[in-house]
Motif scaffolding. Structure first.
Motif, short mmCIF file in Angstrom:
data_model
loop_
_atom_site.label_atom_id
_atom_site.label_comp_id
_atom_site.label_asym_id
_atom_site.label_seq_id
_atom_site.Cartn_x
_atom_site.Cartn_y
_atom_site.Cartn_z
N SER A 9 58.72 -27.45 39.40
CA SER A 9 58.14 -28.20 38.29
C SER A 9 56.64 -28.33 38.49
N ILE A 10 55.89 -28.14 37.39
CA ILE A 10 54.44 -28.36 37.40
C ILE A 10 54.14 -29.37 36.30
N TRP A 11 53.32 -30.38 36.63
CA TRP A 11 53.06 -31.49 35.73
C TRP A 11 51.59 -31.55 35.35
N LEU A 12 51.33 -32.23 34.24
CA LEU A 12 49.97 -32.57 33.88
C LEU A 12 49.41 -33.57 34.89
N PRO A 13 48.07 -33.74 34.96
CA PRO A 13 47.52 -34.78 35.83
C PRO A 13 48.16 -36.14 35.55
N ASP A 14 48.37 -36.90 36.60
CA ASP A 14 49.02 -38.21 36.52
C ASP A 14 50.46 -38.12 36.04
N ARG A 15 51.02 -36.91 36.07
CA ARG A 15 52.41 -36.66 35.66
C ARG A 15 52.69 -37.17 34.24
N ARG A 16 51.71 -36.96 33.35
CA ARG A 16 51.88 -37.41 31.97
C ARG A 16 52.96 -36.62 31.24
N ASP A 17 53.14 -35.37 31.63
CA ASP A 17 54.15 -34.55 30.98
C ASP A 17 54.41 -33.35 31.88
N ARG A 18 55.65 -32.82 31.84
CA ARG A 18 55.96 -31.64 32.63
C ARG A 18 55.58 -30.40 31.82
N VAL A 19 54.76 -29.56 32.42
CA VAL A 19 54.28 -28.35 31.76
C VAL A 19 55.24 -27.19 31.96
N PHE A 20 55.80 -27.10 33.16
CA PHE A 20 56.56 -25.90 33.53
C PHE A 20 57.75 -26.30 34.39
N PHE A 21 58.89 -25.66 34.10
CA PHE A 21 60.06 -25.81 34.96
C PHE A 21 60.76 -24.47 35.07
N CYS A 22 61.13 -24.09 36.30
CA CYS A 22 61.84 -22.84 36.52
C CYS A 22 62.93 -23.07 37.58
N PRO A 23 64.17 -22.77 37.25
CA PRO A 23 65.24 -22.99 38.24
C PRO A 23 65.21 -22.01 39.40
N ALA A 24 64.64 -20.81 39.20
CA ALA A 24 64.61 -19.83 40.28
C ALA A 24 63.38 -18.94 40.14
N ALA A 25 62.48 -19.02 41.10
CA ALA A 25 61.28 -18.19 41.13
C ALA A 25 61.27 -17.41 42.44
N ILE A 26 61.27 -16.09 42.35
CA ILE A 26 61.27 -15.24 43.54
C ILE A 26 59.84 -14.81 43.84
N TRP A 27 59.37 -15.17 45.04
CA TRP A 27 58.02 -14.84 45.51
C TRP A 27 58.14 -13.71 46.52
N ARG A 28 57.53 -12.56 46.21
CA ARG A 28 57.64 -11.39 47.10
C ARG A 28 56.24 -10.93 47.50
N GLU A 29 56.08 -10.57 48.78
CA GLU A 29 54.81 -10.10 49.30
C GLU A 29 54.97 -8.67 49.81
N ALA A 30 53.92 -7.87 49.62
CA ALA A 30 53.91 -6.49 50.10
C ALA A 30 52.50 -6.15 50.55
N GLY A 31 52.40 -5.30 51.57
CA GLY A 31 51.09 -4.89 52.04
C GLY A 31 50.66 -5.65 53.27
N PRO A 32 49.36 -5.61 53.61
CA PRO A 32 48.86 -6.23 54.85
C PRO A 32 49.06 -7.74 54.85
N SER A 33 49.44 -8.29 55.99
CA SER A 33 49.74 -9.72 56.08
C SER A 33 48.52 -10.59 55.83
N ALA A 34 47.31 -10.07 56.12
CA ALA A 34 46.10 -10.87 55.92
C ALA A 34 45.88 -11.19 54.44
N ARG A 35 46.16 -10.24 53.57
CA ARG A 35 46.01 -10.44 52.13
C ARG A 35 47.06 -9.60 51.39
N PRO A 36 48.31 -10.03 51.39
CA PRO A 36 49.36 -9.22 50.78
C PRO A 36 49.29 -9.27 49.26
#
Length: 219
Positions: free
Chosen positions: A71-98
């Motif tokens: 969940s991502i909210w507006l400042p002071d949690r005035r309203d929820r902007v974004f909700f996602c039940p499942a977000a897959i974060w994948r990295e590829a390439g050099p570990s310093a800046r994948p």
């Protein structure tokens, strides 16, 4: 080969197998920990400069994780902007800046409501697309079956089953394309298309936005 000679290779295999097993279990336990979940939520909050919550984190592969109930909210949690039940974060390439690839399955993106202030729209876009995106090598964001919601007075407009992609060719140029075939519960004969050209780091960070909407059965 004698029993002793067979024992040594077998012992080495067993030790290596045990080390790999415990290493995998340790990897999974770390990413499932509450400490890692809170650390990741804090990093995303600094990136968006908005309150962020993550329900839990699960290991996916050695180079990807699944963030649940984000969940991502507006400042002071005035309203929820974004909700996602499942977000897959994948990295590829050099570990310093994948290179980073993000898949969003389901969820809701809410654009405006009575809780929004006029400056919220530009603030959210600018914080995500200009000030911080250059710090990471985000290459692609895929959307699968999301809802885009525009509250309007006592009602709302909902684009359902939105699929699409935001592809960043470099830190100065990207293209976003979204398609929806259902609006406020109505199947549309022709899909709704949204296209935007993105230029992170530029003053005019959305130089082009196109919305193609067919005739809709809405009063």
């Amino acid at each position: 080969m004698g029993a002793r000679n067979r024992f040594i290779p077998a012992l080495l295999v067993a030790l290596l197998g045990s080390a790999m097993l415990w290493g995998t279990l340790g990897y999974a336990a770390y990413f499932r920990s509450d400490c890692y979940r809170r650390k990741t939520a804090a990093q995303l909050a600094r990136f968006f400069q908005l309150p962020v919550e993550i329900g839990r984190v699960e290991p996916h592969t050695f180079h990807s994780r699944v963030f649940r109930d984000v969940s991502i909210w507006l400042p002071d949690r005035r309203d929820r902007v974004f909700f996602c039940p499942a977000a897959i974060w994948r990295e590829a390439g050099p570990s310093a800046r994948p290179d980073i690839f993000l898949d969003l399955a389901g969820g809701t993106l809410t654009i405006g409501s009575e809780s929004w202030l006029p400056e919220d729209y530009r603030y959210i876009l600018r914080s995500a697309l200009t000030e911080n995106l250059s710090r990471v090598s985000l290459r692609r964001v895929l959307l699968h079956g999301m809802e885009l919601v525009w509250p309007k007075g006592s009602g709302h407009i909902v684009a359902e089953g939105v699929t699409g992609e935001i592809a960043f060719h470099d830190n100065q140029h990207g293209d976003a394309t979204f398609i929806s075939r259902r609006l406020n519960g109505y199947e549309v004969t022709e899909p709704i298309h949204i296209y935007a050209r993105v230029q992170p780091g530029q003053q005019d960070f959305l130089p082009e936005v196109q919305l193609t909407v067919p005739r809709l059965p809405i009063a």
